[in-house]
Design a protein around this motif. Structure first.
Motif, short mmCIF file in Angstrom:
data_model
loop_
_atom_site.label_atom_id
_atom_site.label_comp_id
_atom_site.label_asym_id
_atom_site.label_seq_id
_atom_site.Cartn_x
_atom_site.Cartn_y
_atom_site.Cartn_z
N ILE A 118 37.72 30.82 33.89
CA ILE A 118 37.63 31.07 35.33
C ILE A 118 38.96 31.60 35.86
N VAL A 119 40.07 31.00 35.43
CA VAL A 119 41.39 31.45 35.89
C VAL A 119 41.66 32.86 35.38
N LEU A 120 41.31 33.15 34.14
CA LEU A 120 41.51 34.50 33.60
C LEU A 120 40.72 35.53 34.40
N ASP A 121 39.49 35.22 34.77
CA ASP A 121 38.71 36.13 35.61
C ASP A 121 39.38 36.33 36.97
N LEU A 122 39.93 35.26 37.54
CA LEU A 122 40.65 35.37 38.81
C LEU A 122 41.85 36.32 38.65
N TYR A 123 42.63 36.12 37.59
CA TYR A 123 43.79 36.98 37.35
C TYR A 123 43.37 38.44 37.15
N ARG A 124 42.29 38.65 36.43
CA ARG A 124 41.79 40.03 36.22
C ARG A 124 41.38 40.66 37.55
N THR A 125 40.72 39.88 38.40
CA THR A 125 40.32 40.39 39.71
C THR A 125 41.53 40.77 40.55
N ILE A 126 42.55 39.92 40.54
CA ILE A 126 43.78 40.22 41.28
C ILE A 126 44.43 41.48 40.73
N ALA A 127 44.52 41.60 39.41
CA ALA A 127 45.15 42.77 38.78
C ALA A 127 44.40 44.05 39.12
N GLU A 128 43.07 44.01 39.07
CA GLU A 128 42.27 45.19 39.39
C GLU A 128 42.42 45.57 40.86
N ALA A 129 42.44 44.59 41.73
CA ALA A 129 42.55 44.86 43.17
C ALA A 129 43.93 45.38 43.55
N SER A 130 44.93 45.07 42.74
CA SER A 130 46.31 45.48 43.08
C SER A 130 46.56 46.96 42.85
N LYS A 131 45.67 47.61 42.10
CA LYS A 131 45.80 49.03 41.77
C LYS A 131 47.17 49.31 41.15
#
Length: 194
Positions: A22-35
């Motif tokens: 779950i945390v890894l998915d959160l980090y991936r979402t943040i990384a993708e959104a940061s462009k």
């Protein structure tokens, strides 16, 4: 949580997945959104953030109020977590907190080490309270830190709990943060957050 991470009275809503997933998915979402923005991970799980967050705050907070805390949490973090720098992420040992509560001769050394360490440099200071000399030295530090530098190497880490001898760009530098006078600075360490 303190020492009882598994004693929390609640759980994540999806109990079919591990906390790490779950945390890894959160980090991936943040990384993708940061462009194209750089992300600094602070209070994140380093091995899960590796490859997703460009910079990682690898230690606890330094302090502009307690030199002892900066010495323990900054200098030691820089020394003992340096092998992660450039491997997992850019290693951030926290900022130089410039205040009147910490003698400039101590913060000057911390500023010099960070600026020449090959790691990111962050400074926390009220520019209105800096002397002209401090402003010049901070500017010089940012100029040094803006150049690609090899990672600084602590040389006395095997026998010194707070390394004072460092190899920086091929030369040895000696920092003085282990003396008795230094250790008594900021004796109210338990109040560093105030």
């Amino acid at each position: 949580m303190k020492g009882k991470a598994h004693a929390l009275p609640y759980a994540l809503s999806d109990t079919s997945r591990t906390t790490a997933e779950i945390v890894l998915d959160l980090y991936r979402t943040i990384a993708e959104a940061s462009k194209d923005s750089l992300i600094i991970g602070c209070n994140t799980i380093g091995h899960l953030a590796a490859g997703l967050f460009e910079i990682q705050r690898t230690g606890d907070d330094t302090s502009g109020r307690s030199w002892g805390r900066t010495r323990r949490m900054g200098v030691n973090t820089l020394a003992f977590r340096m092998p992660q720098h450039g491997t997992l992420f850019s290693h951030d040992a926290d900022c130089v907190g410039i205040t009147s509560a910490v003698p400039w001769e101590l913060n000057r050394q911390w500023l010099d080490l960070l600026a020449n360490s090959g790691t990111p440099l962050f400074v926390s200071a009220d520019h209105r309270e800096l002397s002209g000399q401090q402003k010049r030295e901070v500017q010089q530090a940012f100029e040094a830190a803006s150049r690609p530098l090899p990672a600084a190497e602590p040389l006395d880490w095997m026998y010194n709990s707070c390394p004072s001898l460092w190899k920086i760009s091929g030369e040895t530098r000696n920092y003085s943060w282990n003396g008795e006078a230094v250790l008594t600075t900021g004796t109210r360490d338990h109040e560093w957050w105030r």
